[in-house]
Motif scaffolding. Structure first.
Motif, PDB file in Angstrom:
ATOM      1  N   THR A  19     -31.312 -53.316  -8.831  1.00  0.00           N
ATOM      2  CA  THR A  19     -32.704 -53.228  -8.487  1.00  0.00           C
ATOM      3  C   THR A  19     -33.764 -55.154  -8.498  1.00  0.00           C
ATOM      4  O   THR A  19     -34.329 -54.946  -7.092  1.00  0.00           O
ATOM      5  N   LYS A 103     -35.344 -55.946 -14.352  1.00  0.00           N
ATOM      6  CA  LYS A 103     -34.279 -54.014 -13.909  1.00  0.00           C
ATOM      7  C   LYS A 103     -35.899 -53.989 -14.337  1.00  0.00           C
ATOM      8  O   LYS A 103     -36.028 -52.720 -13.000  1.00  0.00           O
ATOM      9  N   ARG A 104     -36.618 -53.806 -14.858  1.00  0.00           N
ATOM     10  CA  ARG A 104     -37.073 -52.441 -15.762  1.00  0.00           C
ATOM     11  C   ARG A 104     -38.594 -52.976 -14.363  1.00  0.00           C
ATOM     12  O   ARG A 104     -39.144 -52.070 -14.761  1.00  0.00           O
ATOM     13  N   LEU A 107     -38.372 -51.539 -11.253  1.00  0.00           N
ATOM     14  CA  LEU A 107     -39.184 -50.551 -11.316  1.00  0.00           C
ATOM     15  C   LEU A 107     -40.199 -49.930 -11.696  1.00  0.00           C
ATOM     16  O   LEU A 107     -40.338 -48.996 -10.226  1.00  0.00           O
TER      17      LEU A 107
END
Lengths: 130, 131
Positions: A19, A103-104, A107
Motif C-alpha cells: 500500500t 495501510k488503511r 486504501l
C-alpha cells in the motif's frame, strides 16, 4: 563528483507491491499528470484570451473522446493527490505512522478518490453537461 | 562559513547542505493552498460548463476579478508546487549530473513560461471586460 557515494532513492522496480509504495508511486504519477493538466489549462486560458478559431479548436479537442478521458484522469488525479497530501499532513504532525493505520489510510485515499471521481462524472453525464 | 559557498560545495563530502527544509515546507504550504483553491475553482468551473462554454461566457468568467484572481493564485501556487515536485522526481531518478542540471533548468523555464502565459491570458480577459 562524489556522486557515487551519495544515497539514492530506491528505484520503482525494487518495491514489493505494498500500500505504502503503491500510493507513493501513484501520488508521483498523478502529480505529473496534474502538471500536464495545468499546462492544458494555461493553453485553454490563452485560447480564451485569443478567441476566434483557436478557441473553437481547443473546445473541440477538450470535448473529444480523448479530451474527456484526459479530463476524467485529471479529476481522479486532483482528488487522489489532495487525499495523499492530507495523509502527509497527518504524518508531518506525527500521526498515522502505525503500519495498520497507514495501510488503511492509503486504501481509504484510493477508494474515496475512485468513488468521488465516478460520482462527479456520473453527475456530469446524467445532467448532460458538455 | 562564507556565504559565497554554493549549497553543492557545502554538501559535497559533508552530508546535507542544510537548505532543503525551505523547499519541504514550501511544498506543503503550496499543496494546502492548491487543495483549497482547487475545491473553489473546481466547483466554479463545473457551474460555468453547465451553462455551455461559449467564448463570451468563458471570457466573462475569466475576466471577473474574483475568478481571474483565484485562477492567477492557483497558477502561481500550482507552478511553484509543480516545480518542486517534478524537481524531486528528476533528482531521484536521473543519475547523470549534467543531464539532471539540464532537465531541472528546462523545468524551471517551463514552469516560468506557463506562469507568464497564464498571467497574461487572465489579465487580457480582465482588461477586455473593461474596454
Amino acid at each position: 563528483m562524489s556522486q557515487g557515494k551519495r544515497p539514492l532513492s530506491p528505484h520503482l522496480e525494487i518495491y514489493r507491491p505494498l500500500t505504502g509504495s503503491f500510493t507513493s508511486i501513484l501520488h508521483r504519477a498523478t502529480n505529473t499528470a496534474l502538471f500536464g493538466g495545468l499546462l492544458v489549462l494555461a493553453v485553454w486560458m490563452a485560447c480564451v484570451a485569443a478567441g476566434g478559431e483557436v478557441y473553437q479548436l481547443i473546445n473541440e479537442v477538450l470535448s473529444s473522446y480523448f479530451g474527456r478521458i484526459a479530463l476524467f484522469g485529471w479529476t481522479f488525479s486532483a482528488i487522489f493527490s489532495s487525499a495523499q497530501w492530507v495523509r502527509h499532513f497527518f504524518w508531518d504532525l506525527g500521526y498515522g505512522f502505525d503500519v495498520e493505520v497507514s495501510k488503511r489510510s492509503g486504501l481509504v485515499a484510493v477508494g474515496v478518490s475512485a468513488i468521488a471521481t465516478l460520482g462527479i462524472w456520473a453527475t456530469v453525464i446524467a445532467r448532460g453537461v458538455s | 562559513m562564507s556565504q559565497f559557498r554554493s549549497a553543492m560545495a557545502s554538501a559535497r563530502n559533508h552530508g546535507a547542505a542544510g537548505t532543503g527544509t525551505g523547499e519541504f515546507i514550501r511544498e506543503r504550504f503550496t499543496a494546502l493552498a492548491l487543495i483549497v483553491l482547487g475545491l473553489v475553482l473546481g466547483a466554479k468551473l463545473v457551474c460555468l460548463s453547465a451553462g455551455g462554454i461559449d467564448l463570451m461566457a468563458a471570457r466573462a468568467w475569466l475576466g471577473d476579478p474574483v475568478n481571474g484572481g483565484l485562477m492567477l493564485a492557483f497558477f502561481l501556487f500550482g507552478m511553484n508546487h509543480a516545480f518542486i515536485a517534478s524537481k524531486v522526481l528528476l533528482e531521484d531518478y536521473v543519475h547523470i549530473p549534467g543531464l539532471k542540471l539540464f532537465l531541472i533548468t528546462g523545468l524551471a523555464a517551463l514552469t516560468t513560461g506557463v506562469t507568464v502565459v497564464a498571467t497574461i491570458s487572465i489579465l487580457r480577459c480582465l482588461f477586455l471586460g473593461l474596454v
